[in-house]
Design an enzyme around this catalytic site. Sequence first.
Site, mmCIF file in Angstrom:
data_model
loop_
_atom_site.group_PDB
_atom_site.id
_atom_site.type_symbol
_atom_site.label_atom_id
_atom_site.label_comp_id
_atom_site.label_asym_id
_atom_site.label_seq_id
_atom_site.Cartn_x
_atom_site.Cartn_y
_atom_site.Cartn_z
ATOM 1 N N ASP A 77 0.859 -1.184 0.000
ATOM 2 C CA ASP A 77 0.000 0.000 0.000
ATOM 3 C C ASP A 77 0.897 1.236 0.000
ATOM 4 O OD1 ASP A 77 -1.675 2.111 0.679
ATOM 5 O OD2 ASP A 77 -2.884 0.909 2.069
ATOM 6 N N HIS A 78 0.861 1.978 -1.104
ATOM 7 C CA HIS A 78 1.790 3.103 -1.242
ATOM 8 C C HIS A 78 1.446 4.268 -0.317
ATOM 9 C CE1 HIS A 78 5.117 5.082 -2.916
ATOM 10 N NE2 HIS A 78 4.960 4.768 -4.187
ATOM 11 N N ARG A 79 0.297 4.216 0.341
ATOM 12 C CA ARG A 79 -0.007 5.267 1.323
ATOM 13 C C ARG A 79 0.823 5.063 2.583
ATOM 14 N NH1 ARG A 79 -6.261 4.200 1.897
ATOM 15 N NH2 ARG A 79 -5.345 2.129 2.112
#
Length: 553
Positions: free
Chosen positions: A525-527
């Site tokens: 998850d790039h967040r």
Amino acid sequence: MSTLIELKVPDIGDYKDVEVIEVLVKVGDTVQVDDSLVTLETDKATMEVPAAAAGVVKEVLIKLGDKVSEGSVLVRVEAAAAGVSAPAPAPAPAPAPSQSAAGGVVEVKVPDIGDYKSVDVIEVLVKVGDTVQVDDSLVTLETDKATMEVPSSAAGVVQSVHLKVGDKASEGSLIITVASSGATAAPAPAAAPALVAAPVAAQAAPAAAPVAAVSNPPVSAGMDGNLMPTHAAPAFTPIDEVGFAQAHASPSVRRFARELGVDLSKVKGSGPKSRIVQSDVQQFVKGALQQLTNGAPVAAAAPAAGGGSGLDVLPWPKVDFSKFGPVEKQPLSRIKKISGANLHRNWVMIPHVTNHEDADITELEAFRVQLNKENEKSGVKVTMLAFMLKAAAAALKKFPTFNASLDGDQLVLKQFFHIGFAADTPNGLVVPVIRDVDQKGVFQIAQEMGELAKLARDGKLKPEQMQGGCFSISSLGGIGGTYFTPIINAPEVAIMGVCKSSMKPVWDGKQFVPRLMLPLSLSWDHRVIDGAEAARFNTYFAQILADFRRVML
Ligand code: CAO
């Protein structure tokens, strides 16, 4: 000339003093025959009571929280002279199951289910060879008003199953035959509830657990590439539970909304008297997904207008495939329906990135084969997946942001290491979770994996055996393929996809040497995670598999 008619609670089996959880009409409303008046809730069932006569409501004699029984007057309606049907008993779940014995084999049939006929069988919960106890649920039936589980009236071993999903059942339909088990084969006592509506938890459950709330048998996992959350994140904005309870919708629509995490208080009903029907919920989800690309919170039922404010996707193509050749229609399985909604949410809401890596498992595979040879008699087979779970726990320890979940603006860092693995079952994919992997040896992990995979295949996993996972592994290694992009099992923040190992020529600085290489695909998850950190995690994971002594470091 008009007549005042009392509309009463019909025969509701053995239930007494049942709580009114919804009042669906008010003074001045015009009701038609079969319009729902109130929703009643027992500890086992929710049921709507339909009007047995049409007219204008003059008096409502009950309120939320009241307790009612058969015969309690709910409302008085003034019937117009023409077109009024005389009050008739309304359909209701009914009493004890019927059964008939033939030698030592007992037939268990659908009991009295009121006026319902040809009711859909939506789940069959037993199979030949299963041992059932009195009151174990056998099948789930669904009408447009209620979902009901039919419990067994006999104990013993199931000899034959006579209903399948999609069949229609009525009172007296044969469900199973049971080879009775001596004293335990006694018929169900009359007091035992014959019909049990779907878990009412579906109505009362918090939004954060939609999956567990609707499933029985437990369905808290689906597919990654097809994985589905074992503990779901709230979909869209949190559900307004009071508004949800007050929304005008049938139990099956409520259940459907819970499955999708939809707040019914935000959905506009298009049915009679603004009743919310299934297509309204579907429309709401479509509109919500359109808004998501803009980052807008989903608070209204109306889909976003075009012009760049939403996904602006085209409607799903409607094609009559039979124009091009013969076709057959098959309903999606229950797990697929539930997991599909979760997968869609995860795929749309999480900015996924997938990194690929190859792990050199030449030595580890040789060690695994040797271990299995030495322990042939133990009955526990260690597969590569057991090593990978252990490696994952070590990698999560080293990279704590992978062992986390997003909670608004906060990152919840977990100090436990529970790891899920996707298991293929005849009903769809589920994700059992092995707890405290960091504290267990590979043998114990392999043994627990075997046990959980068997329970999964038999449809007997309990919700708690699929909850609390920190990270998931989806292995297609026993099947084939090279790499894939697994979908993150929210609210986890990463997932490891594994494919089949194969011998490859690897340059050792001087020459190509044959090495057994395992393809890894890490979605993250790039967040929460940055690319460099993901590459480090993947590299470290591969290093552990290449030299398993690193697990101890
Ligand atoms: N490379 C090469 N061979 C592998 C391998 C890999 N990465 N992983 C497993 N194998 C081999 C095993 O060694 C075993 O071989 P033998 O029968 O010769 O001993 C064979 O493949 C079958 O293994 P398995 O599948 O029984 O055992 P497992 O521990 O690898 O997996 C389980 C267990 C429950 C995860 C598996 O049965 C399963 O359900 N897999 C499918 C999961 C899935 O569908 N995931 C995809 C989700 S994406 O939609």
